[in-house]
Every structure is written in structure tokens, then in C-alpha cells.
Design a protein around this motif. Structure first.
Motif, PDB file in Angstrom:
ATOM      1  N   TRP A 105     -11.310 -22.085  -0.008  1.00 40.93           N
ATOM      2  CA  TRP A 105     -12.448 -23.023   0.080  1.00 40.93           C
ATOM      3  C   TRP A 105     -12.746 -23.270   1.550  1.00 40.93           C
ATOM      4  O   TRP A 105     -11.873 -23.682   2.310  1.00 40.93           O
ATOM      5  CB  TRP A 105     -12.094 -24.332  -0.631  1.00 40.93           C
TER       6      TRP A 105
ATOM      7  N   HIS B 206     -26.239 -20.598   3.585  1.00 39.53           N
ATOM      8  CA  HIS B 206     -24.812 -20.470   3.874  1.00 39.53           C
ATOM      9  C   HIS B 206     -23.902 -21.189   2.886  1.00 39.53           C
ATOM     10  O   HIS B 206     -22.711 -20.873   2.828  1.00 39.53           O
ATOM     11  CB  HIS B 206     -24.517 -20.989   5.287  1.00 39.53           C
ATOM     12  N   CYS B 207     -24.416 -22.134   2.132  1.00 39.90           N
ATOM     13  CA  CYS B 207     -23.552 -23.006   1.334  1.00 39.90           C
ATOM     14  C   CYS B 207     -23.794 -22.865  -0.166  1.00 39.90           C
ATOM     15  O   CYS B 207     -24.940 -22.796  -0.623  1.00 39.90           O
ATOM     16  CB  CYS B 207     -23.758 -24.469   1.734  1.00 39.90           C
ATOM     17  N   ASP B 208     -22.700 -22.856  -0.926  1.00 40.20           N
ATOM     18  CA  ASP B 208     -22.802 -22.879  -2.382  1.00 40.20           C
ATOM     19  C   ASP B 208     -23.122 -24.279  -2.888  1.00 40.20           C
ATOM     20  O   ASP B 208     -23.773 -24.434  -3.919  1.00 40.20           O
ATOM     21  CB  ASP B 208     -21.485 -22.396  -3.003  1.00 40.20           C
ATOM     22  N   ASP B 209     -22.634 -25.290  -2.185  1.00 45.57           N
ATOM     23  CA  ASP B 209     -22.929 -26.678  -2.530  1.00 45.57           C
ATOM     24  C   ASP B 209     -22.858 -27.498  -1.248  1.00 45.57           C
ATOM     25  O   ASP B 209     -22.325 -27.053  -0.228  1.00 45.57           O
ATOM     26  CB  ASP B 209     -21.962 -27.212  -3.587  1.00 45.57           C
TER      27      ASP B 209
ATOM     28  N   ARG C  89     -15.937 -19.795  -2.069  1.00 42.14           N
ATOM     29  CA  ARG C  89     -16.785 -20.981  -2.161  1.00 42.14           C
ATOM     30  C   ARG C  89     -16.937 -21.620  -0.781  1.00 42.14           C
ATOM     31  O   ARG C  89     -15.957 -21.850  -0.077  1.00 42.14           O
ATOM     32  CB  ARG C  89     -16.181 -21.998  -3.127  1.00 42.14           C
TER      33      ARG C  89
ATOM     34  N   THR D  92     -18.721 -24.860   1.172  1.00 44.70           N
ATOM     35  CA  THR D  92     -19.337 -26.176   1.011  1.00 44.70           C
ATOM     36  C   THR D  92     -19.798 -26.684   2.368  1.00 44.70           C
ATOM     37  O   THR D  92     -19.057 -26.629   3.347  1.00 44.70           O
ATOM     38  CB  THR D  92     -18.344 -27.179   0.398  1.00 44.70           C
TER      39      THR D  92
ATOM     40  N   GLY E  95     -19.832 -16.329   3.544  1.00 45.47           N
ATOM     41  CA  GLY E  95     -19.483 -16.009   2.166  1.00 45.47           C
ATOM     42  C   GLY E  95     -18.389 -14.971   2.049  1.00 45.47           C
ATOM     43  O   GLY E  95     -17.720 -14.881   1.009  1.00 45.47           O
TER      44      GLY E  95
ATOM     45  N   ARG F 167     -29.035 -23.981   2.716  1.00 46.99           N
ATOM     46  CA  ARG F 167     -29.087 -23.305   1.404  1.00 46.99           C
ATOM     47  C   ARG F 167     -28.533 -21.888   1.486  1.00 46.99           C
ATOM     48  O   ARG F 167     -27.875 -21.410   0.554  1.00 46.99           O
ATOM     49  CB  ARG F 167     -30.523 -23.286   0.885  1.00 46.99           C
TER      50      ARG F 167
END
Length: 282
Positions: free
Chosen positions: A20, A82-85, A44, A46, A39, A80
Motif C-alpha cells: 500500500w 495517480h491514485c486509486d482512492d 493500491r 492512496t 501504480g 485521479r
């Protein structure tokens, strides 16, 4: 913005593989390296949004009204990409699509060990950068019609002389104390923290003041939502409210707060682990 610390290389090349990856200020990290491949470092990624950059751009670039809008949308695009959430510290940033409110920070244990301020203390302080974006205009304007006309200010910044002149013109004295390496010790005799700043995503100095058992007087704005539940938080919506809260804080003693542990790093880590588990199931 231009006083920021900017990465000199693509950080993704320096990150070891992990389960993570949390990017602190993902937009900031990638302004000049938009095609970094985070990624590949973790299944994942965040993002943790810490700064309300749009506020700073809007105030710092008054002659270029379109540029803050463009930079804000560029930052959203980077986040948006670079990040999954995305985690946000306050509702100030709730416009970020798919973001989740999560208080991912805590305060140093030394703040909880600070002795309660003397009940008869009349000392008022602010701590932070000496920049207009930290609310000094509003502070001087509001105090000019209150019984408090003097504030001790800890910190440094380029706008000190202008802030000093503005305060004096309104009958308000800012006593500039410089920086402090041990704020818990330097602030132990103060009972009231004033923070009129509207630029924060979630102000750490407010959390520290609450941890030390002080009254905090802050505007009722989305970035301060997390502090309303604490017994010594005094939020205002009008100039009259500031005067009333100052009267209350000067004449009363702060109360012990059973919820204060929520401001600790231990509580922040528990929230972070719960976020990881819950977000991983969604």
C-alpha cells in the motif's frame, strides 16, 4: 505555490515495492512529473490531500484569474491519474470525486502533557506562518471591536511588517515572538488560541491547542468541522460571536475533554488501518 518544495526527480523510481503506497499531496508531488508510474510500486495507491492550494493560488495570483482555475483542474487530473482512492482531512476538499473523509494525522504526545493554563490567564496567542493567508486581516478587524487588543504571535514569514502595520492601524498589537522549537513549553501559560485562518484543509495548530487544554476560537467553516465536538472549541459565525466567546474564555476555565484522545497519533493510526481495511472491501 512558488515557495513550495518541489521534487527534483520522478519519485516513483525511488519507491520500493510495497502493498500500500500513500502519497502525501499527490498533486504537489507530480506537478512537474505527471507521468510517474506509482501504480508499478504497489497494487493500491492512496492520495492524502493536505493543502487547499486553490485558496493560495486565488490569493497569490490576483491578476491572473484563470490560472488558479487551471491549476486546480490540473491538480485534480493528477490526483485521479495517480491514485486509486483519496483521503481528505476535511469537508473543505469534498468536491474531489470519490474522496473519503479521514483524519490521518495526530499531534505530538508532549501537547497532552502540558499543564492546564492558569485560570486567571488573560494571554492570547496565534502560532503559524506570518502570511496574509493565515487570517491576520480578519483577526485584526475582529479584535478591533473586542476587549482583546493584544495577541502574541509565534512564527516567521514574509508578511510580518505589513501585518504589524495593519494591526496597529486598527488598534491591535501583534507581539511577534519568532519561532519556537518547543511549542508545548512556550505556550503552556496561554489559555486562548485564536485562529481566523480560512486557508487550511485541517489546521494542526488548532488540534495542538485543544490537546493542551486551551480554548480555541475559530470560524465555523468546513475545514474546522472535526473540532466542533471538543468542549473547548468555540466556533463563531459573526463578529459578535467572537466578542462573546472572548468574554467567555477570559472569565472561565477550559474543561477536561474525554474525547481528546482522538487527536493522538495512536488514534490516527487506528483510523488509517480501519480505512485500509474498509476501502479494500469496497
Amino acid at each position: 505555490m512558488f515557495g513550495s518544495i518541489i521534487p527534483a526527480c520522478r519519485l516513483a523510481k525511488r519507491v520500493r515495492p510495497c502493498d500500500w503506497l500513500i502519497l502525501e499531496e499527490p498533486e504537489h508531488l507530480n506537478w512537474f512529473h505527471p507521468w510517474s508510474r506509482f501504480g508499478k510500486c504497489a497494487p493500491r495507491v492512496t492520495g492524502n490531500i493536505l493543502t487547499n492550494y486553490f485558496y493560495y493560488w486565488s490569493g497569490g495570483l490576483p491578476g491572473l484569474p484563470a490560472l488558479p482555475w487551471l491549476m486546480e483542474h490540473y491538480s485534480r487530473l493528477l490526483t485521479r491519474y495517480h491514485c486509486d482512492d483519496v483521503m481528505i482531512l476535511s469537508n473543505q476538499m469534498k468536491y474531489l470525486k470519490g474522496s473519503r473523509l479521514m483524519y490521518s494525522s495526530g499531534i505530538h504526545p508532549s501537547f497532552f502533557r502540558t499543564p492546564a493554563p492558569p485560570q486567571d490567564s488573560q494571554k492570547v496567542y496565534f502560532i503559524g506562518k506570518l502570511l496574509w493567508g493565515k487570517g491576520f486581516r480578519e483577526m485584526a478587524d475582529l479584535l478591533s471591536t473586542s476587549q482583546v487588543r493584544e495577541v502574541d504571535v509565534f512564527g516567521r514569514g514574509d508578511d510580518q511588517e505589513a501585518i504589524d502595520a495593519y494591526g496597529k492601524a486598527r488598534g491591535v498589537t501583534f507581539n511577534f515572538k519568532g519561532s519556537t522549537a518547543d511549542p508545548a513549553e512556550s505556550l503552556k501559560d496561554y489559555k486562548i488560541f485564536l485562529n481566523m485562518s480560512r486557508s487550511e484543509n485541517s489546521c494542526t495548530s488548532t488540534a495542538e491547542a485543544l490537546g493542551m487544554g486551551k480554548f480555541v476560537i475559530i470560524p465555523a467553516i468546513p475545514s474546522n468541522d472535526r473540532y466542533y465536538k471538543y468542549r473547548n472549541c468555540l466556533s463563531y459565525t459573526s463578529p459578535r460571536g467572537v466578542g462573546l466567546w472572548l468574554d467567555h474564555a477570559l472569565s472561565c476555565a477550559p474543561k477536561k475533554d474525554p474525547a481528546i484522545h482522538d487527536l493522538s497519533w495512536e488514534a490516527a493510526i487506528d483510523r488509517l488501518l480501519a480505512y485500509y481495511a474498509n476501502a479494500g472491501q469496497s
